[in-house]
Design a protein around this motif. Structure first.
Motif, PDB file in Angstrom:
ATOM      1  N   PRO A 107       0.829  -1.218   0.000  1.00 56.43           N
ATOM      2  CA  PRO A 107       0.000   0.000   0.000  1.00 56.43           C
ATOM      3  C   PRO A 107       0.855   1.256   0.000  1.00 56.43           C
ATOM      4  CG  PRO A 107      -0.824  -1.608   1.589  1.00 56.43           C
ATOM      5  CD  PRO A 107       0.517  -2.108   1.138  1.00 56.43           C
ATOM      6  N   ASP A 108       0.393   2.274  -0.716  1.00 56.24           N
ATOM      7  CA  ASP A 108       1.060   3.578  -0.761  1.00 56.24           C
ATOM      8  C   ASP A 108       0.087   4.602  -0.193  1.00 56.24           C
ATOM      9  OD1 ASP A 108       1.900   6.171  -1.600  1.00 56.24           O
ATOM     10  OD2 ASP A 108       3.141   5.273  -3.166  1.00 56.24           O
ATOM     11  N   PRO A 109       0.337   5.097   1.021  1.00 54.46           N
ATOM     12  CA  PRO A 109      -0.609   6.031   1.644  1.00 54.46           C
ATOM     13  C   PRO A 109      -0.865   7.268   0.799  1.00 54.46           C
ATOM     14  CG  PRO A 109       1.006   5.253   3.249  1.00 54.46           C
ATOM     15  CD  PRO A 109       1.481   4.785   1.915  1.00 54.46           C
ATOM     16  N   GLY A 110       0.138   7.740   0.042  1.00 51.78           N
ATOM     17  CA  GLY A 110      -0.056   8.922  -0.776  1.00 51.78           C
ATOM     18  C   GLY A 110      -1.063   8.706  -1.877  1.00 51.78           C
ATOM     19  N   VAL A 111      -1.027   7.538  -2.486  1.00 50.04           N
ATOM     20  CA  VAL A 111      -1.993   7.210  -3.539  1.00 50.04           C
ATOM     21  C   VAL A 111      -3.393   7.113  -2.944  1.00 50.04           C
ATOM     22  CG1 VAL A 111      -2.681   5.510  -5.260  1.00 50.04           C
ATOM     23  CG2 VAL A 111      -0.257   6.026  -4.940  1.00 50.04           C
ATOM     24  N   ARG A 112      -3.528   6.387  -1.848  1.00 57.37           N
ATOM     25  CA  ARG A 112      -4.850   6.189  -1.252  1.00 57.37           C
ATOM     26  C   ARG A 112      -5.438   7.516  -0.766  1.00 57.37           C
ATOM     27  NH1 ARG A 112      -8.205   2.036   0.825  1.00 57.37           N
ATOM     28  NH2 ARG A 112     -10.166   3.140   1.223  1.00 57.37           N
ATOM     29  N   THR A 113      -4.630   8.369  -0.159  1.00 61.01           N
ATOM     30  CA  THR A 113      -5.127   9.658   0.311  1.00 61.01           C
ATOM     31  C   THR A 113      -5.656  10.496  -0.837  1.00 61.01           C
ATOM     32  OG1 THR A 113      -3.609   9.686   2.205  1.00 61.01           O
ATOM     33  CG2 THR A 113      -4.479  11.804   1.465  1.00 61.01           C
ATOM     34  N   ALA A 114      -4.898  10.524  -1.952  1.00 60.21           N
ATOM     35  CA  ALA A 114      -5.331  11.304  -3.110  1.00 60.21           C
ATOM     36  C   ALA A 114      -6.615  10.734  -3.694  1.00 60.21           C
ATOM     37  CB  ALA A 114      -4.227  11.319  -4.161  1.00 60.21           C
ATOM     38  N   LEU A 115      -6.694   9.422  -3.829  1.00 64.72           N
ATOM     39  CA  LEU A 115      -7.886   8.801  -4.407  1.00 64.72           C
ATOM     40  C   LEU A 115      -9.112   9.033  -3.529  1.00 64.72           C
ATOM     41  CD1 LEU A 115      -6.378   5.435  -5.688  1.00 64.72           C
ATOM     42  CD2 LEU A 115      -7.231   7.323  -7.096  1.00 64.72           C
ATOM     43  N   ASP A 116      -8.938   8.985  -2.227  1.00 62.90           N
ATOM     44  CA  ASP A 116     -10.064   9.245  -1.330  1.00 62.90           C
ATOM     45  C   ASP A 116     -10.571  10.674  -1.510  1.00 62.90           C
ATOM     46  OD1 ASP A 116     -10.095   6.692  -0.313  1.00 62.90           O
ATOM     47  OD2 ASP A 116      -8.937   7.193   1.495  1.00 62.90           O
ATOM     48  N   ARG A 117      -9.675  11.617  -1.688  1.00 65.82           N
ATOM     49  CA  ARG A 117     -10.093  13.007  -1.935  1.00 65.82           C
ATOM     50  C   ARG A 117     -10.786  13.141  -3.291  1.00 65.82           C
ATOM     51  NH1 ARG A 117      -5.771  17.419  -1.679  1.00 65.82           N
ATOM     52  NH2 ARG A 117      -7.667  18.672  -1.917  1.00 65.82           N
ATOM     53  N   LEU A 118     -10.202  12.529  -4.304  1.00 65.58           N
ATOM     54  CA  LEU A 118     -10.769  12.627  -5.644  1.00 65.58           C
ATOM     55  C   LEU A 118     -12.126  11.943  -5.731  1.00 65.58           C
ATOM     56  CD1 LEU A 118      -7.450  11.968  -7.568  1.00 65.58           C
ATOM     57  CD2 LEU A 118      -8.828  14.054  -7.763  1.00 65.58           C
ATOM     58  N   ALA A 119     -12.314  10.888  -4.930  1.00 65.50           N
ATOM     59  CA  ALA A 119     -13.591  10.167  -4.944  1.00 65.50           C
ATOM     60  C   ALA A 119     -14.745  11.020  -4.429  1.00 65.50           C
ATOM     61  CB  ALA A 119     -13.474   8.888  -4.117  1.00 65.50           C
ATOM     62  N   GLY A 143      -4.302  -2.280  -1.181  1.00 67.90           N
ATOM     63  CA  GLY A 143      -5.371  -1.690  -0.384  1.00 67.90           C
ATOM     64  C   GLY A 143      -6.311  -0.796  -1.162  1.00 67.90           C
ATOM     65  N   LEU A 144      -6.307  -0.884  -2.494  1.00 60.70           N
ATOM     66  CA  LEU A 144      -7.131  -0.003  -3.314  1.00 60.70           C
ATOM     67  C   LEU A 144      -8.409  -0.672  -3.809  1.00 60.70           C
ATOM     68  CD1 LEU A 144      -4.371   1.725  -5.496  1.00 60.70           C
ATOM     69  CD2 LEU A 144      -5.402   2.523  -3.359  1.00 60.70           C
ATOM     70  N   ALA A 145      -8.615  -1.925  -3.478  1.00 57.56           N
ATOM     71  CA  ALA A 145      -9.801  -2.630  -3.968  1.00 57.56           C
ATOM     72  C   ALA A 145     -11.100  -1.910  -3.602  1.00 57.56           C
ATOM     73  CB  ALA A 145      -9.813  -4.065  -3.458  1.00 57.56           C
TER      74      ALA A 145
END
Length: 245
Positions: A107-119, A143-145
């Motif tokens: 998991p990459d926290p930076g990717v997940r944080t950005a995707l959560d904002r964009l969602a 962790g992006l499923a």
């Protein structure tokens, strides 16, 4: 630093169409490392007199799945392949690469944080050349499923009636139809030239990303993405979020 080459009409967009390998997770290099053995045995059967290093194969076929790469590489040896001749190799390469990526990706926290904002602003979908099983495994281990439900995952290998690969725009056209959007309503995010060509040909505003591209290769990749039709190029998911929100 974001490079903007053409206006991006964010207001018209409802959906973010994300490439997977090299965009959502750093899978390009480990995938080619795992795939090289299968690819070299395939090429030996076509008369190749030497083995190709993973880095060579990546430069030659980046953004394509094994099926698309195999056709391209075979053409270099003067061979024309029917898809039926490839099924064994496609299945073996998929199994080997999926197993390897399942052990090395994190998991990459930076990717997940950005995707959560964009969602909060866009519907998110994954649009890939790779097989569905490989995409599913990579999303699980990173962790992006939960961010990409099953009905918003599109594979050029498995989702189409006839398998293909980027730069063919068919997988983007399919995603737009099934999501019920016009091309201008879906912004594509791509790291590879073949991926950008696919998205642009389907009519989607396209943003290139260098987030997982090695630093020495970034300037050349940015220029190539621009030439492929990308409206902008970013170097991080944070930059992409700032551009779109």
């Amino acid at each position: 630093m974001t490079e903007l080459f053409a206006p991006v009409d964010v207001g018209a967009a409802t959906t973010l169409l994300c490439d997977a390998d090299g965009t959502l997770f750093p899978s390009e290099e480990p995938a080619y490392a795992a795939s090289a053995g299968v690819t070299n045995r395939f090429l030996a059967g076509l008369g190749a007199e030497r083995s190709f290093a993973p880095e060579e194969l990546q430069r030659m076929t980046n953004g394509k799945n094994f099926r698309g790469a195999a056709h391209e590489l075979a053409a270099g040896f003067g061979a024309t392949l029917a898809d039926g001749d490839l099924e064994h190799w496609v299945a073996e390469e998929k199994e080997v690469v999926t197993a390897h990526l399942s052990t090395v990706l994190r998991p990459d926290p930076g990717v997940r944080t950005a995707l959560d904002r964009l969602a909060g602003r866009f519907r998110l979908a994954a649009v890939t050349s790779s097989a569905s099983t490989r995409l599913d495994a990579c999303l699980d281990v990173t962790g992006l499923a939960p961010v990409f439900p099953a009905d918003r995952r599109f594979s050029a290998e498995d989702s189409l009636p006839v398998p293909t690969s980027k730069p063919d725009p068919a997988v983007y056209a399919l995603a737009a139809r099934q999501l019920g959007i016009r091309p201008e309503q879906g912004i594509a995010v791509e790291d590879s030239v073949n991926g950008a060509l696919s998205a642009v040909a389907a009519g989607h505003p396209t943003i290139g990303t260098l987030v997982f591209v090695p630093l020495p290769e970034r300037a050349a990749r940015a220029q190539a993405l621009r030439e492929a039709g990308a409206a902008a190029v970013v170097t991080s998911w944070a930059e992409l979020t700032d551009l779109l929100l």
